[in-house]
Design an enzyme around this catalytic site. Structure first.
Site, mmCIF file in Angstrom:
data_model
loop_
_atom_site.group_PDB
_atom_site.id
_atom_site.type_symbol
_atom_site.label_atom_id
_atom_site.label_comp_id
_atom_site.label_asym_id
_atom_site.label_seq_id
_atom_site.Cartn_x
_atom_site.Cartn_y
_atom_site.Cartn_z
ATOM 1 N N VAL A 46 0.832 -1.205 0.000
ATOM 2 C CA VAL A 46 0.000 0.000 0.000
ATOM 3 C C VAL A 46 0.874 1.265 0.000
ATOM 4 O O VAL A 46 0.558 2.231 -0.698
ATOM 5 C CB VAL A 46 -0.993 -0.005 1.182
ATOM 6 C CG1 VAL A 46 -1.801 1.278 1.226
ATOM 7 C CG2 VAL A 46 -1.929 -1.206 1.068
ATOM 8 N N GLY A 49 2.019 1.670 -3.504
ATOM 9 C CA GLY A 49 0.916 2.139 -4.336
ATOM 10 C C GLY A 49 0.567 3.590 -4.078
ATOM 11 O O GLY A 49 0.363 4.372 -5.015
ATOM 12 N N GLU A 50 0.513 3.979 -2.801
ATOM 13 C CA GLU A 50 0.167 5.370 -2.490
ATOM 14 C C GLU A 50 1.267 6.322 -2.934
ATOM 15 O O GLU A 50 0.987 7.423 -3.406
ATOM 16 C CB GLU A 50 -0.129 5.548 -1.005
ATOM 17 C CG GLU A 50 -0.576 6.964 -0.698
ATOM 18 C CD GLU A 50 -1.429 7.082 0.543
ATOM 19 O OE1 GLU A 50 -1.906 8.198 0.796
ATOM 20 O OE2 GLU A 50 -1.633 6.078 1.252
ATOM 21 N N SER A 51 2.515 5.913 -2.807
ATOM 22 C CA SER A 51 3.617 6.759 -3.261
ATOM 23 C C SER A 51 3.510 7.005 -4.768
ATOM 24 O O SER A 51 3.604 8.142 -5.227
ATOM 25 C CB SER A 51 4.965 6.102 -2.936
ATOM 26 O OG SER A 51 5.124 5.965 -1.542
ATOM 27 N N SER A 54 -0.060 8.989 -5.572
ATOM 28 C CA SER A 54 -0.088 10.379 -5.104
ATOM 29 C C SER A 54 0.880 11.254 -5.881
ATOM 30 O O SER A 54 0.563 12.392 -6.235
ATOM 31 C CB SER A 54 0.230 10.445 -3.614
ATOM 32 O OG SER A 54 -0.811 9.859 -2.880
#
Length: 128
Positions: A46, A49-51, A54
């Site tokens: 996660v 993925g968020e890095s 975003s």
């Protein structure tokens, strides 16, 4: 990547290899990011993925604007035990006020380990 990756992504060993609005790619080592039984921690998928999502949303937002995450979900379908994983981020929706990205994380053999979707809201940067 004018704002940088942030200290969490750096500590986890995330390295960007491609970075455009339409396609972003980063790798992350399994070693150092595992849960107690030696599998890559679900939260590490996660973070990768968020890095990716975003940062891609912020690139799309452009100067003077800021993309902030409002929703993220992940489905883990395989466990990585060693080597590196690679995240491929592609946009599903690139709007003026919202973006949605899908991140597919694969292991060294190209097998899908996790599918992540992130939604970011885009707003004007606060004035200082």
């Amino acid at each position: 990547m004018e704002r940088g990756m942030g200290t969490l992504a750096e500590r986890m060993g995330i390295a960007f290899t491609e970075f455009t609005v339409e396609r972003s790619v980063a790798t992350m080592p399994v070693e150092g990011n595992t849960q107690p039984v030696g599998l890559l921690h679900g939260g590490a998928y996660v973070v990768l993925g968020e890095s990716l999502g975003s940062m891609a949303a912020n690139l799309h937002a452009g100067p003077g604007r800021l993309a902030v995450g409002v929703d993220i979900n992940a489905t883990h379908t395989r466990s990585a035990r060693s080597g590196i994983v690679t995240g491929l981020c592609t946009p599903i929706h690139l709007g003026r006020s919202m973006t949605v990205h899908e991140i597919v994380v694969t292991d060294d053999q190209g097998r899908r380990c996790s599918t992540i979707r992130i939604t970011n809201m885009i707003k004007d940067l606060p004035e200082h």
